[in-house]
Design an enzyme around this catalytic site. Sequence first.
Site, PDB file in Angstrom:
ATOM      1  N   CYS A 208      -0.093   3.996   2.351  1.00 37.70           N
ATOM      2  CA  CYS A 208       0.200   3.747   3.770  1.00 37.70           C
ATOM      3  C   CYS A 208       1.693   3.862   4.062  1.00 37.70           C
ATOM      4  O   CYS A 208       2.093   4.431   5.058  1.00 37.70           O
ATOM      5  CB  CYS A 208      -0.233   2.347   4.186  1.00 37.70           C
ATOM      6  SG  CYS A 208      -1.746   1.804   3.454  1.00 37.70           S
ATOM      7  N   ASP A 209       2.518   3.261   3.209  1.00 33.74           N
ATOM      8  CA  ASP A 209       3.942   3.107   3.531  1.00 33.74           C
ATOM      9  C   ASP A 209       4.881   3.963   2.688  1.00 33.74           C
ATOM     10  O   ASP A 209       6.091   3.959   2.919  1.00 33.74           O
ATOM     11  CB  ASP A 209       4.349   1.626   3.369  1.00 33.74           C
ATOM     12  CG  ASP A 209       3.537   0.733   4.289  1.00 33.74           C
ATOM     13  OD1 ASP A 209       3.247   1.173   5.408  1.00 33.74           O
ATOM     14  OD2 ASP A 209       3.185  -0.393   3.889  1.00 33.74           O
TER      15      ASP A 209
ATOM     16  N   CYS B 247       0.843  -1.194   0.000  1.00 33.46           N
ATOM     17  CA  CYS B 247       0.000   0.000   0.000  1.00 33.46           C
ATOM     18  C   CYS B 247       0.879   1.245   0.000  1.00 33.46           C
ATOM     19  O   CYS B 247       1.465   1.598   1.021  1.00 33.46           O
ATOM     20  CB  CYS B 247      -0.910  -0.033   1.232  1.00 33.46           C
ATOM     21  SG  CYS B 247      -1.848   1.475   1.487  1.00 33.46           S
TER      22      CYS B 247
END
Length: 309
Positions: A139-140, A136
């Site tokens: 997200c990261d 993701c």
Amino acid sequence: MGETRVYDMIVVGGGPGGYTAALYAARAGLDTLVLEKLSAGGQMALTEEIDNYPGYEDGIDGFTLAEKMQRQAERFGAQTAYAQVERMELTAAPKALKTSEGTFYARTVILATGANPRELGLAGEEALVGRGVAYCAACDGMRYKGKTVAVVGGGNSAAGDALLLSRIAERVVLVHRRDQLRATKIYHEPLIQAENVEFRWNSTVTELLHEEKLTGIRLRDVQTGAESVLPCDGLFISVGRKPATELVKGQLELDAGGYVTADETTRTNLPGVYAVGDVRTKPLRQVVTAVADGAMAVHMAEEYLAGGA
Ligand code: NAP
């Protein structure tokens, strides 16, 4: 927890499809429970910015939108239980859902379990998650500021991830097994224009190179068979999703991809059981199509509860 009470409707999964079903059901006066294992939103909650959900002209982050959908459904009396569903008996009367918090019963069930990222299945892939391997970008991605990352895949997710990462990382290499993207045209031009994005066409990832963390990937040209090493700090795997249908295998009819077979009515092969959102067979998996499913499923469930189809 777990109760002898029989709900009119249990919604399994608290993503946008699930909470829209809960909203419509609660507003229709149905006694409604949402079973969610972690927190509202599903895959949507992992999306940094949603710009294509009407009504939010400046965009909205998925986590906030998920909270809003949950609160809206709960305002009309829908309840949420945080529990992991372990078994479903969908032909029983009432239908029984065995969970980590006990068994819950309902007259109708809405399956809104979504779909999770697909893995490449490489040695060390699981162990390297959080240490160079990610699924993701929203997200990261921030962890790779100023670094070199590879993105594997050629669909809208991979294209969107590569664009997002191009604004964070020093260098982005998009690895795709074909010679062109599957992603919709809207992504092509900005990706080609981005100065720090390169393409490795006709290539697959065959090995994750690592010490404690990922140090690079081995690539194979699918046409020539030639192998090469690409040193990188991160690999974002964006090769589609697999539907969360493990629990209903053998009970609900699934399509070749493992998605629950249901048309626009969301009705499955079992009476009183509906499939909404990403878990259902459909050509376009979006928040807006998931919420439409949620509304439709309740319409169908009301007919069923009234003794109709
Ligand atoms: P997708 O459209 O199914 O694309 C998956 C990509 O990964 C394909 O290019 C596929 O290659 C490749 N792939 C699959 N398995 C692979 C493997 N083992 N090794 C290497 N490559 C592999 O999946 P997605 O991009 O995650 O999108 C899923 C759905 O969400 C789609 O309906 C998409 O439209 C939607 N979505 C929409 C947006 C948006 O509208 N902004 C954003 C994200 C997602 P092939 O091309 O060779 O099959």
